[in-house]
Design a protein around this motif. Sequence first.
Motif, PDB file in Angstrom:
ATOM      1  N   PRO A 121       0.805  -1.228   0.000  1.00 39.71           N
ATOM      2  CA  PRO A 121       0.000   0.000   0.000  1.00 39.71           C
ATOM      3  C   PRO A 121       0.837   1.276   0.000  1.00 39.71           C
ATOM      4  CG  PRO A 121      -0.855  -1.567   1.609  1.00 39.71           C
ATOM      5  CD  PRO A 121       0.459  -2.114   1.108  1.00 39.71           C
ATOM      6  N   ALA A 122       2.050   1.200   0.474  1.00 44.06           N
ATOM      7  CA  ALA A 122       2.922   2.380   0.477  1.00 44.06           C
ATOM      8  C   ALA A 122       3.258   2.821  -0.947  1.00 44.06           C
ATOM      9  CB  ALA A 122       4.208   2.087   1.249  1.00 44.06           C
ATOM     10  N   GLN A 123       3.085   1.928  -1.918  1.00 38.22           N
ATOM     11  CA  GLN A 123       3.369   2.252  -3.317  1.00 38.22           C
ATOM     12  C   GLN A 123       2.155   2.821  -4.054  1.00 38.22           C
ATOM     13  OE1 GLN A 123       4.660  -1.625  -4.684  1.00 38.22           O
ATOM     14  NE2 GLN A 123       6.800  -0.976  -4.580  1.00 38.22           N
ATOM     15  N   ASP A 124       1.015   2.907  -3.398  1.00 38.41           N
ATOM     16  CA  ASP A 124      -0.221   3.322  -4.069  1.00 38.41           C
ATOM     17  C   ASP A 124      -0.065   4.615  -4.853  1.00 38.41           C
ATOM     18  OD1 ASP A 124      -1.426   1.079  -3.018  1.00 38.41           O
ATOM     19  OD2 ASP A 124      -2.819   2.188  -1.719  1.00 38.41           O
ATOM     20  N   ALA A 125       0.351   5.663  -4.211  1.00 42.12           N
ATOM     21  CA  ALA A 125       0.412   6.976  -4.872  1.00 42.12           C
ATOM     22  C   ALA A 125       1.331   6.945  -6.087  1.00 42.12           C
ATOM     23  CB  ALA A 125       0.860   8.048  -3.884  1.00 42.12           C
ATOM     24  N   ALA A 126       2.513   6.386  -5.949  1.00 44.93           N
ATOM     25  CA  ALA A 126       3.468   6.343  -7.060  1.00 44.93           C
ATOM     26  C   ALA A 126       2.960   5.473  -8.204  1.00 44.93           C
ATOM     27  CB  ALA A 126       4.822   5.836  -6.577  1.00 44.93           C
ATOM     28  N   LYS A 127       2.395   4.329  -7.885  1.00 45.77           N
ATOM     29  CA  LYS A 127       1.904   3.421  -8.933  1.00 45.77           C
ATOM     30  C   LYS A 127       0.691   4.006  -9.644  1.00 45.77           C
ATOM     31  CE  LYS A 127       4.728  -0.056  -8.110  1.00 45.77           C
ATOM     32  NZ  LYS A 127       5.609  -0.698  -9.071  1.00 45.77           N
ATOM     33  N   ILE A 128      -0.203   4.641  -8.907  1.00 50.06           N
ATOM     34  CA  ILE A 128      -1.385   5.239  -9.527  1.00 50.06           C
ATOM     35  C   ILE A 128      -0.973   6.402 -10.428  1.00 50.06           C
ATOM     36  CG2 ILE A 128      -3.496   6.555  -9.055  1.00 50.06           C
ATOM     37  CD1 ILE A 128      -3.855   4.658  -6.588  1.00 50.06           C
ATOM     38  N   ARG A 129      -0.004   7.210  -9.994  1.00 50.04           N
ATOM     39  CA  ARG A 129       0.500   8.297 -10.846  1.00 50.04           C
ATOM     40  C   ARG A 129       1.091   7.734 -12.142  1.00 50.04           C
ATOM     41  NH1 ARG A 129       2.306  10.463  -6.088  1.00 50.04           N
ATOM     42  NH2 ARG A 129       4.406   9.660  -6.419  1.00 50.04           N
ATOM     43  N   ARG A 130       1.883   6.675 -12.014  1.00 47.61           N
ATOM     44  CA  ARG A 130       2.519   6.070 -13.187  1.00 47.61           C
ATOM     45  C   ARG A 130       1.466   5.527 -14.155  1.00 47.61           C
ATOM     46  NH1 ARG A 130       6.716   0.979 -13.215  1.00 47.61           N
ATOM     47  NH2 ARG A 130       7.077   1.013 -15.454  1.00 47.61           N
ATOM     48  N   LEU A 131       0.473   4.827 -13.635  1.00 48.56           N
ATOM     49  CA  LEU A 131      -0.590   4.290 -14.476  1.00 48.56           C
ATOM     50  C   LEU A 131      -1.387   5.422 -15.127  1.00 48.56           C
ATOM     51  CD1 LEU A 131      -2.215   1.911 -15.586  1.00 48.56           C
ATOM     52  CD2 LEU A 131      -3.590   2.000 -13.494  1.00 48.56           C
ATOM     53  N   SER A 132      -1.683   6.462 -14.363  1.00 48.42           N
ATOM     54  CA  SER A 132      -2.431   7.601 -14.907  1.00 48.42           C
ATOM     55  C   SER A 132      -1.673   8.265 -16.054  1.00 48.42           C
ATOM     56  CB  SER A 132      -2.720   8.626 -13.811  1.00 48.42           C
ATOM     57  OG  SER A 132      -3.590   8.064 -12.862  1.00 48.42           O
ATOM     58  N   ARG A 133      -0.375   8.410 -15.904  1.00 48.87           N
ATOM     59  CA  ARG A 133       0.433   8.997 -16.991  1.00 48.87           C
ATOM     60  C   ARG A 133       0.388   8.119 -18.232  1.00 48.87           C
ATOM     61  NH1 ARG A 133       4.190  10.230 -12.769  1.00 48.87           N
ATOM     62  NH2 ARG A 133       5.405   8.399 -13.374  1.00 48.87           N
ATOM     63  N   ALA A 134       0.490   6.807 -18.055  1.00 53.44           N
ATOM     64  CA  ALA A 134       0.458   5.884 -19.190  1.00 53.44           C
ATOM     65  C   ALA A 134      -0.896   5.935 -19.895  1.00 53.44           C
ATOM     66  CB  ALA A 134       0.768   4.461 -18.729  1.00 53.44           C
ATOM     67  N   VAL A 135      -1.973   5.936 -19.128  1.00 53.42           N
ATOM     68  CA  VAL A 135      -3.320   6.004 -19.703  1.00 53.42           C
ATOM     69  C   VAL A 135      -3.500   7.311 -20.456  1.00 53.42           C
ATOM     70  CG1 VAL A 135      -5.771   6.168 -19.143  1.00 53.42           C
ATOM     71  CG2 VAL A 135      -4.368   4.406 -18.064  1.00 53.42           C
ATOM     72  N   HIS A 136      -3.054   8.404 -19.862  1.00 51.57           N
ATOM     73  CA  HIS A 136      -3.181   9.719 -20.499  1.00 51.57           C
ATOM     74  C   HIS A 136      -2.400   9.751 -21.819  1.00 51.57           C
ATOM     75  CE1 HIS A 136      -3.821  14.004 -20.819  1.00 51.57           C
ATOM     76  NE2 HIS A 136      -2.526  14.170 -20.995  1.00 51.57           N
ATOM     77  N   ALA A 137      -1.240   9.115 -21.861  1.00 56.28           N
ATOM     78  CA  ALA A 137      -0.403   9.135 -23.063  1.00 56.28           C
ATOM     79  C   ALA A 137      -1.061   8.405 -24.239  1.00 56.28           C
ATOM     80  CB  ALA A 137       0.962   8.510 -22.762  1.00 56.28           C
ATOM     81  N   VAL A 138      -1.776   7.337 -23.977  1.00 55.12           N
ATOM     82  CA  VAL A 138      -2.376   6.565 -25.075  1.00 55.12           C
ATOM     83  C   VAL A 138      -3.838   6.904 -25.324  1.00 55.12           C
ATOM     84  CG1 VAL A 138      -0.768   4.644 -24.783  1.00 55.12           C
ATOM     85  CG2 VAL A 138      -2.976   4.588 -23.623  1.00 55.12           C
ATOM     86  N   GLU A 139      -4.448   7.701 -24.450  1.00 59.35           N
ATOM     87  CA  GLU A 139      -5.875   8.014 -24.594  1.00 59.35           C
ATOM     88  C   GLU A 139      -6.242   8.605 -25.956  1.00 59.35           C
ATOM     89  OE1 GLU A 139      -9.487   9.343 -21.774  1.00 59.35           O
ATOM     90  OE2 GLU A 139      -7.591  10.381 -21.469  1.00 59.35           O
ATOM     91  N   PRO A 140      -5.436   9.492 -26.541  1.00 59.44           N
ATOM     92  CA  PRO A 140      -5.801  10.041 -27.855  1.00 59.44           C
ATOM     93  C   PRO A 140      -5.879   8.978 -28.960  1.00 59.44           C
ATOM     94  CG  PRO A 140      -4.090  11.382 -26.838  1.00 59.44           C
ATOM     95  CD  PRO A 140      -4.244  10.145 -25.994  1.00 59.44           C
ATOM     96  N   LEU A 141      -5.278   7.839 -28.742  1.00 52.88           N
ATOM     97  CA  LEU A 141      -5.277   6.781 -29.746  1.00 52.88           C
ATOM     98  C   LEU A 141      -6.530   5.908 -29.682  1.00 52.88           C
ATOM     99  CD1 LEU A 141      -1.570   5.671 -29.239  1.00 52.88           C
ATOM    100  CD2 LEU A 141      -2.474   7.309 -30.898  1.00 52.88           C
TER     101      LEU A 141
END
Length: 87
Positions: A12-32
Motif C-alpha cells: 500500500p505504500a506504493q499506491d500513490a506512485a503506482k497510480i501516478r505512473r498508471l495515470s500517466r500511461a493512460v493519459h499518453a495513449v488516450e488520444p489513440l
Amino acid sequence: MGGRRAAVWDDPAQDAAKIRRLSRAVHAVEPLGTGHYIAETDLTAAATRARRSFTPEDRQGLQHLKARYDPDGVFCTYLTPEDATPT
C-alpha cells in the motif's frame, strides 16, 4: 486492435506512485483510443471517459431509462460529466 493498461502491486505504500505512473500511461495513449469498455475503466478519472463509453444515442437512451426508473437519483451513474467527478 485493443490495448489494456493495468497495474498490480502488493505494498500500500506504493499506491500513490503506482497510480501516478498508471495515470500517466493512460493519459499518453488516450488520444489513440475510440472509447472504453465500460466495466474496466475508471470513469471518475476524467469526464470524457464516461462520454466516450457510449454513443450519443445510447447515452440518450440510458438517460431516458434513468429518468423513468430512478427519478430520485438513488443509483450511482456516470451518464454526465458531473456524475463522473470524484467526491
